[in-house]
Design an enzyme around this catalytic site. Structure first.
Site, mmCIF file in Angstrom:
data_model
loop_
_atom_site.group_PDB
_atom_site.id
_atom_site.type_symbol
_atom_site.label_atom_id
_atom_site.label_comp_id
_atom_site.label_asym_id
_atom_site.label_seq_id
_atom_site.Cartn_x
_atom_site.Cartn_y
_atom_site.Cartn_z
ATOM 1 C CG HIS A 172 -1.961 -1.237 1.262
ATOM 2 N ND1 HIS A 172 -2.899 -1.389 2.104
ATOM 3 C CD2 HIS A 172 -2.345 -1.881 0.107
ATOM 4 C CE1 HIS A 172 -3.622 -2.275 1.593
ATOM 5 N NE2 HIS A 172 -3.376 -2.617 0.390
ATOM 6 C CB CYS A 226 5.416 18.756 -14.076
ATOM 7 S SG CYS A 226 4.308 18.147 -12.844
ATOM 8 C CG ASN A 234 -6.002 -10.385 14.886
ATOM 9 O OD1 ASN A 234 -6.439 -9.605 15.768
ATOM 10 N ND2 ASN A 234 -6.120 -9.836 13.520
HETATM 11 P P1 OAD Z 1 -7.512 -3.184 10.471
HETATM 12 O O1 OAD Z 1 -7.472 -1.870 11.254
HETATM 13 O O2 OAD Z 1 -8.691 -3.402 9.398
HETATM 14 O O3 OAD Z 1 -7.291 -4.316 11.191
HETATM 15 C C1 OAD Z 1 -6.473 -4.492 12.046
HETATM 16 C C2 OAD Z 1 -6.196 -5.768 12.857
HETATM 17 O O4 OAD Z 1 -5.386 -5.756 13.821
HETATM 18 C C3 OAD Z 1 -7.638 -6.335 13.545
HETATM 19 O O5 OAD Z 1 -7.854 -7.422 13.211
HETATM 20 C C4 OAD Z 1 -6.933 -5.997 14.985
HETATM 21 O O6 OAD Z 1 -7.628 -7.115 15.883
HETATM 22 C C5 OAD Z 1 -5.558 -6.633 15.037
HETATM 23 N N1 OAD Z 1 -4.839 -6.036 16.192
HETATM 24 C C6 OAD Z 1 -5.028 -5.127 17.017
HETATM 25 N N2 OAD Z 1 -4.005 -4.936 17.757
HETATM 26 C C7 OAD Z 1 -3.253 -5.839 17.526
HETATM 27 C C8 OAD Z 1 -2.050 -6.190 18.019
HETATM 28 N N3 OAD Z 1 -1.459 -5.431 19.199
HETATM 29 N N4 OAD Z 1 -1.300 -7.164 17.764
HETATM 30 C C9 OAD Z 1 -2.057 -8.077 16.507
HETATM 31 N N5 OAD Z 1 -3.132 -7.556 16.038
HETATM 32 C C10 OAD Z 1 -3.710 -6.549 16.532
HETATM 33 O O7 OAD Z 1 -6.015 -3.079 9.450
HETATM 34 P P2 OAD Z 1 -5.444 -3.774 8.252
HETATM 35 O O8 OAD Z 1 -6.066 -5.150 8.035
HETATM 36 O O9 OAD Z 1 -3.914 -3.417 8.030
HETATM 37 O O10 OAD Z 1 -5.333 0.553 3.425
HETATM 38 O O11 OAD Z 1 -6.121 -2.966 7.080
HETATM 39 C C11 OAD Z 1 -6.122 -3.172 5.734
HETATM 40 C C12 OAD Z 1 -6.042 -1.611 5.066
HETATM 41 O O12 OAD Z 1 -7.308 -1.129 5.210
HETATM 42 C C13 OAD Z 1 -5.040 -0.559 5.413
HETATM 43 O O13 OAD Z 1 -3.724 -1.055 4.606
HETATM 44 C C14 OAD Z 1 -5.528 0.649 4.945
HETATM 45 C C15 OAD Z 1 -6.932 0.413 5.275
HETATM 46 O O14 OAD Z 1 -8.035 1.134 4.646
HETATM 47 C C16 OAD Z 1 -5.398 1.523 2.660
HETATM 48 O O15 OAD Z 1 -5.183 2.877 3.345
HETATM 49 C C17 OAD Z 1 -5.330 1.433 1.389
#
Ligand code: OAD
Length: 256
Positions: free
Chosen positions: A105, A146, A210
């Site tokens: 990303h 540009c 997770n």
């Molecule tokens: P999310 O915010 O959707 O999910 C975060 C995950 O981390 C959840 O499943 C939580 O349970 C878990 N979590 C929280 N604390 C934690 C910890 N200490 N250790 C391990 N896990 C933990 O974030 P992403 O899945 O990364 O995209 O989101 C994916 C994409 O959505 C991001 O890259 C971003 C967002 O919109 C863009 O901006 C394009």
């Protein structure tokens, strides 16, 4: 062992960087992604978008890699071939010392011209003064290369394609891995969320780290309900305890 880690926002949560979808603390609970993380949002209100990303960049600059990032980097020193595929736009894996990090990303600490793609050195997205509170509107600088282009964060917004090189390398790494760990991602954003299926279809072991259940939990070979730091510590303890075991033998062992 060829170990691949697919990481999401939960990986950096213990470094103080908010996730996106956690209730109350997640960025998307406080901010509207449609107004901040799409190409049309930038066209309609570039100052709002640039200011918000400058604020996020400032938070990342102040953050430090946590024990999870450090542990992943340490896997290389134990002799494993490690690929980190991250959805995160921070640089904490690199700062911890991981040598192969694929950013699906993009990167928050860099910017490029929205028209010609050129970069400006030094990068204005991290220029002083860095915002301290929730960020303020700030006009994105004009491109010096540009006529009429404005700088934008070098991240992937909703509706945009992932960088081909990182995406192709990610698929290849997962197809060839001996063990996939999926750490701190809700698995709700595609196409990244489809990557674990490559390992599952090939019969490669998949471990989720997770604290909460996700759609992957029941398909994975193991779902460790731990924060990233403790999950990675468990992995390292298993690998140290049985250096010659393959991934399935390791997962069969009782966690300490
Ligand atoms: P999310 O915010 O959707 O999910 C975060 C995950 O981390 C959840 O499943 C939580 O349970 C878990 N979590 C929280 N604390 C934690 C910890 N200490 N250790 C391990 N896990 C933990 O974030 P992403 O899945 O990364 O995209 O989101 C994916 C994409 O959505 C991001 O890259 C971003 C967002 O919109 C863009 O901006 C394009």
């Amino acid at each position: 062992m060829r170990i691949v880690l697919l990481t999401g926002a939960g990986m950096s949560a213990e470094s103080g960087i908010p996730t996106f979808r956690d209730a109350l603390t997640g960025l998307w609970a406080r901010f509207d992604p449609q107004r901040l993380a799409t190409p049309s949002a930038f066209r309609e209100d570039p100052a709002l978008v640039w200011g918000w990303y400058r604020w996020r960049a400032a938070r990342v600059r102040q953050a430090r890699p946590n024990a999870g990032h450090d542990g992943i980097a340490a896997l290389e020193t134990l002799g494993h071939a490690v690929t980190v595929i991250t959805q995160n736009v921070d640089d904490l894996h690199e700062r911890a010392g991981s040598s192969r990090v694929l950013h699906l990303h993009g990167r928050l600490l860099s910017s490029r011209c929205s028209d010609c793609g050129a970069r400006t050195v030094p990068d204005p997205i991290v220029a002083a003064p860095l915002p301290t509170d929730d960020g303020a509107r700030e006009e994105p600088p004009a491109c010096a290369h540009c006529d009429g282009g404005r700088l934008r964060p070098d991240v992937v917004w909703f509706g945009e394609a992932l960088p081909d090189d990182a995406w192709n390398a990610a698929q290849e790494a997962i197809a060839a891995c001996d063990l996939l760990l999926v750490v701190g991602t809700s698995g709700l954003v595609h196409p990244a969320a489809a990557l674990p299926a490559i390992a599952l279809l090939r019969g490669s072991p998949v471990v989720e780290i997770n604290p909460d259940a996700t759609g992957l939990s029941t398909q994975a070979d193991a779902a460790w309900r731990l924060p990233a730091s403790r999950g990675i510590q468990r992995l390292i303890a298993l690998l140290r305890g049985s250096p010659r075991a393959d991934a399935r033998e390791l997962l069969a062992k009782r966690p300490s």
